[in-house]
Design a protein around this motif. Structure first.
Motif, mmCIF file in Angstrom:
data_model
loop_
_atom_site.group_PDB
_atom_site.id
_atom_site.type_symbol
_atom_site.label_atom_id
_atom_site.label_comp_id
_atom_site.label_asym_id
_atom_site.label_seq_id
_atom_site.Cartn_x
_atom_site.Cartn_y
_atom_site.Cartn_z
ATOM 1 N N PRO A 154 51.334 31.697 59.057
ATOM 2 C CA PRO A 154 51.287 29.525 60.205
ATOM 3 C C PRO A 154 50.396 28.989 58.049
ATOM 4 N N GLY A 155 49.569 29.729 57.671
ATOM 5 C CA GLY A 155 49.283 29.284 55.924
ATOM 6 C C GLY A 155 48.502 30.008 54.571
ATOM 7 N N PHE A 156 48.889 31.435 55.310
ATOM 8 C CA PHE A 156 47.426 31.437 54.021
ATOM 9 C C PHE A 156 48.324 32.369 53.156
ATOM 10 N N LEU A 157 47.757 32.762 51.917
ATOM 11 C CA LEU A 157 47.723 32.565 51.127
ATOM 12 C C LEU A 157 47.674 34.550 50.882
ATOM 13 N N ASN A 158 48.331 35.049 50.677
ATOM 14 C CA ASN A 158 48.063 36.618 50.503
ATOM 15 C C ASN A 158 48.400 37.058 48.945
ATOM 16 N N LEU A 159 47.572 37.272 48.345
ATOM 17 C CA LEU A 159 47.002 37.362 46.917
ATOM 18 C C LEU A 159 47.410 38.789 46.216
ATOM 19 N N LYS A 160 48.141 39.261 44.836
ATOM 20 C CA LYS A 160 47.899 40.777 44.598
ATOM 21 C C LYS A 160 47.603 40.204 43.212
ATOM 22 N N VAL A 161 46.678 41.046 42.274
ATOM 23 C CA VAL A 161 46.792 40.844 41.615
ATOM 24 C C VAL A 161 47.358 41.119 39.585
ATOM 25 N N LYS A 162 47.247 40.628 38.668
ATOM 26 C CA LYS A 162 48.067 40.978 37.677
ATOM 27 C C LYS A 162 47.665 42.236 36.720
ATOM 28 N N GLU A 163 48.461 43.415 36.551
ATOM 29 C CA GLU A 163 47.508 44.689 35.866
ATOM 30 C C GLU A 163 46.936 43.753 34.872
ATOM 31 N N SER A 164 47.531 43.249 34.202
ATOM 32 C CA SER A 164 46.353 43.013 32.500
ATOM 33 C C SER A 164 45.153 42.652 33.647
ATOM 34 N N PHE A 165 45.652 41.560 34.255
ATOM 35 C CA PHE A 165 44.045 41.353 34.247
ATOM 36 C C PHE A 165 43.051 42.024 34.768
ATOM 37 N N VAL A 166 43.385 42.649 35.843
ATOM 38 C CA VAL A 166 42.515 44.100 35.883
ATOM 39 C C VAL A 166 41.954 44.454 35.071
ATOM 40 N N SER A 167 42.964 44.924 34.033
ATOM 41 C CA SER A 167 42.566 46.095 32.512
ATOM 42 C C SER A 167 41.651 45.382 31.663
ATOM 43 N N ASP A 168 42.194 44.102 31.539
ATOM 44 C CA ASP A 168 41.328 43.071 30.821
ATOM 45 C C ASP A 168 40.332 43.079 30.800
ATOM 46 N N TYR A 169 39.799 43.336 32.633
ATOM 47 C CA TYR A 169 38.273 42.884 33.348
ATOM 48 C C TYR A 169 37.487 44.845 32.358
ATOM 49 N N LEU A 170 38.212 45.562 32.705
ATOM 50 C CA LEU A 170 38.030 46.507 32.333
ATOM 51 C C LEU A 170 37.402 46.847 31.402
ATOM 52 N N LYS A 171 37.856 46.838 30.427
ATOM 53 C CA LYS A 171 38.359 46.551 28.413
ATOM 54 C C LYS A 171 36.916 45.823 28.268
ATOM 55 N N GLN A 172 36.465 44.727 29.077
ATOM 56 C CA GLN A 172 35.405 43.721 28.520
ATOM 57 C C GLN A 172 34.575 44.998 29.207
ATOM 58 N N MET A 173 34.600 45.003 30.518
ATOM 59 C CA MET A 173 33.324 46.314 31.129
ATOM 60 C C MET A 173 31.996 47.040 30.041
ATOM 61 N N THR A 174 34.004 48.068 29.005
ATOM 62 C CA THR A 174 33.667 48.776 28.833
ATOM 63 C C THR A 174 32.671 48.076 27.139
ATOM 64 N N GLN A 175 32.055 47.031 27.219
ATOM 65 C CA GLN A 175 32.441 46.883 25.728
ATOM 66 C C GLN A 175 31.177 45.817 26.362
ATOM 67 N N THR A 176 30.433 45.713 27.482
ATOM 68 C CA THR A 176 29.373 45.270 27.778
ATOM 69 C C THR A 176 28.023 45.824 27.707
ATOM 70 N N GLU A 177 27.109 44.987 27.907
ATOM 71 C CA GLU A 177 26.452 45.891 28.751
ATOM 72 C C GLU A 177 25.614 45.856 29.841
ATOM 73 N N LYS A 178 25.699 46.827 30.087
ATOM 74 C CA LYS A 178 24.838 47.252 31.704
ATOM 75 C C LYS A 178 26.696 47.058 32.591
ATOM 76 N N PHE A 179 27.891 47.320 32.315
ATOM 77 C CA PHE A 179 29.266 46.818 32.454
ATOM 78 C C PHE A 179 28.907 45.277 32.914
ATOM 79 N N GLY A 180 28.676 44.853 31.929
ATOM 80 C CA GLY A 180 28.983 43.169 32.680
ATOM 81 C C GLY A 180 27.834 42.662 34.080
ATOM 82 N N LEU A 181 26.465 43.607 34.191
ATOM 83 C CA LEU A 181 26.065 42.971 35.227
ATOM 84 C C LEU A 181 25.246 41.606 34.230
ATOM 85 N N GLU A 182 24.433 40.955 35.283
ATOM 86 C CA GLU A 182 24.569 39.569 33.991
ATOM 87 C C GLU A 182 22.961 40.227 34.016
ATOM 88 N N MET A 183 21.394 39.646 33.241
ATOM 89 C CA MET A 183 20.832 39.810 33.589
ATOM 90 C C MET A 183 20.098 38.751 33.627
#
Ligand code: ARG
Length: 588
Positions: free
Chosen positions: A80-109
């Motif tokens: 009746p009004g749900f939004l079902n979502l899938k994310v883009k492959e590029s969005f996920v891989s960009d996030y992971l790339k950033q994780m590899t370049q960030t200390e502690k895989f992006g965990l904020e201190m």
């Protein structure tokens, strides 16, 4: 780095706003129908009432705003009004790339790290470690490591039980056996021998003997109490003997804890606060917190809102002797003075729940701590045998920790060498490493407060939700990476690429949850969350692995992308097992 789910929510919130609705409606959650979508948003349902509109209309309008989204591959408004979502492959891989370049895989201190003292282990000197001490050590070590990884300033203190009647019992039994020892000669003024008059195994036999005798023989107990008193009042010979007991016992404890990969910054004990107790008692009396009741000195700690009776906290017994409470309160006072912690965390069996409630209330009431000092007791459940009763040896006795570890090492060794030709030395070493993962993961994967069944067969299995399964996965990744290396080297600039399959994407999305998981494992002092995460991650990896021929892949770029993904998976898994307090072997 922002959390993956927050970024997704942000995108959705922007769309709600752009469509003219309250942005807060755009909260995204993990899908509870993974067969249909990866994430979902139920904001249109909530918005319907607010805007007096059919939810599906809102959902459609929001979806229209996301047509050229960089985040979403698919946004479907479904009745009746749900939004079902899938994310883009590029969005996920960009996030992971950033994780590899960030200390502690992006965990904020944290902006301002908290100072935390974790009080765990808590063995009693001269008594052998038994399985009851295992949980405190395992859980405490992990909580300490998680907090440290999360960027806080953490001190682990063993808080030895080294000052009570057990010391008097040992001294009494020694005197019984060797009355000629110079320590008992009150007129002796020379130096005492450097060498202890007993070994650790003697010591471990002396204590239970003495304890047994004191239960049958009132006069013996009387003497033990007197010896305790003499020790605590500083009689030279008794102090010298006590020093030997501590030295011999601590050397043995260190060995045991080292085998468990448990390591304390401070080896303080109850005895360390002996001299500050009188000052604390005076203060409590002078400020009117403590009063005499039935001869004993107590502080009331009950509160109006209590639903159960909370008895007063006893500070001194009627004979003036201090108690377990007294040393804990004085230790809090000393810790505040010396380290000024923001947070004190204690790990003991949950049977001490009420005890810590009293101690914490007393510390607050008497202002030994500041109003904002956090006092946290983590009471854990019992480790039971397969019969559901507290873990025992086959003969029904108390299981010594050393025996338990030995048993698991043997079982692991058997599994590792089963049907295989392996170097004996290496197999023994590997068995030790894997056995520790079996013990620790078996414990930590349960919520601490729950009882659990210590099931050797299950814990040592290479399949299912176990430590060895996790290690097996890490070793598998390492072996693929070394095969690729042998083939012609790992590309140094290997960078994560967009997922090419559903299994690859699922693995990547699991990885992306790392910082959010670690943050909540810290906030909730919950090592079991790390376990649950690495179990899901290992499963996602193994599914990807079974579908993908990595080593024989011809397309070099594709292969390089996988190598980068494997390295990140390995690093995350190893980081997680490290905060759990175990490690992976190179091979197994
Ligand atoms: N030695 C105690 C016992 O065996 C545990 C100590 C726990 N820590 C504390 N600060 N009370 O029960």
């Amino acid at each position: 780095m922002k959390k993956f789910l927050d970024l997704i929510s942000e995108e959705m919130k922007n769309a709600f706003e752009a469509a003219g609705y309250d942005r807060e409606l755009g909260k995204v959650t993990l899908s509870n129908r993974p067969d249909l979508c990866e994430y979902q948003c139920n904001g249109a349902m909530a918005g319907a009432k607010l805007y007096k509109k059919a939810p599906i209309m809102i959902a459609n309008e929001v979806a229209a705003k996301l047509e050229s989204s960089e985040v979403f591959l698919e946004v479907s408004a479904v009745a009746p009004g749900f939004l079902n979502l899938k994310v883009k492959e590029s969005f996920v891989s960009d996030y992971l790339k950033q994780m590899t370049q960030t200390e502690k895989f992006g965990l904020e201190m944290p902006e301002k790290p908290a100072k935390i003292i974790v009080d765990y282990g808590g063995p009693n000197v001269a008594k052998p470690l038994h399985v009851g001490h295992l949980r405190s050590a395992i859980i405490g070590e992990s909580i300490k490591r998680i907090a440290r990884y999360a960027g806080h300033d953490v001190i682990g203190d063993i808080h030895l039980g080294d000052w009570g009647l057990q010391m008097g019992l040992i001294i009494t039994e020694l005197q019984e056996r060797q009355p000629e020892l110079v320590y008992f000669d009150e007129s002796y003024e020379g130096e005492y021998p450097k060498e202890a008059p007993f070994t650790i195994s003697e010591l471990e036999e002396i204590y239970p003997t003495a304890s047994g005798k004191s239960k049958e023989d009132a006069a013996y107990k009387e003497r033990a109490m007197e010896a305790t008193f003499k020790l605590q009042s500083g009689v030279r010979g008794y102090r010298a003997l006590w020093d030997h007991i501590i030295a011999v016992s601590v050397a043995d404890l260190k060995k045991n804890y080292e085998n468990l990969n448990v390591d304390f910054d401070l080896w303080k004990g109850e005895s360390d606060v002996h001299d500050v107790i009188p000052g604390m008692v005076d203060y409590m009396k002078k400020e009117g917190y403590a009063y005499i009741s039935d001869g004993a000195l107590v502080v009331d700690v009950k509160e109006d809102t209590d639903t159960k009776e909370i008895p007063p906290c006893m500070i001194l017994k009627s004979d003036g002797a201090s108690l377990y409470n007294t040393t804990d309160l004085a230790t809090i006072m000393e810790r505040m003075r010396e380290y000024h912690p923001d947070r004190l965390i204690y790990l003991t069996d949950k049977r001490q729940d009420l005890y810590f409630e009293q101690v914490f209330r007393c510390a607050r009431k008497t202002k030994l701590v500041e109003p904002e000092t956090e006092l946290l007791h983590i009471g854990f459940g019992t480790m039971n045998g397969k019969d559901g009763k507290p873990f025992k040896t086959r003969e029904g006795g108390v299981m010594r920790l050393e025996m338990l570890i030995k048993e698991i090492n043997e079982e692991m060794y058997r599994k590792i060498t089963d049907n295989r030709e392996v170097d004996e030395e290496e197999a023994r070493q590997t068995a030790k490493v894997v056995a520790l993962s079996a013990i620790k993961y078996g414990d930590l994967s349960n919520q601490a407060s729950k009882d659990y069944i210590f099931d050797i067969d299950k814990f040592t299995s290479f399949e299912g939700d176990t430590g060895p399964y996790i290690l097996y996965t890490v070793v598998r990744i390492k072996s693929i990476l070394s095969k690729v290396k042998e083939q012609g080297g790992l590309p140094d600039d290997a960078s994560i690429r967009e997922a090419g399959s559903e299994a690859e994407k699922a693995l990547m999305m699991e990885i992306a949850k790392f910082n959010a998981m670690m943050e909540s494992a810290y906030a909730e002092t919950a090592p079991h969350k790390v376990c649950a995460y690495i179990y899901d991650l290992a499963n996602a990896f193994n599914r990807f692995y079974h579908e993908t021929k990595i080593v024989s892949e011809e397309d070099q770029e594709k292969k390089a992308g996988w190598v980068a993904l494997l390295m990140l998976t390995r690093d995350i898994l190893e980081t997680c097992i490290d905060v759990l307090g175990f490690s992976a072997p190179e091979r197994m």
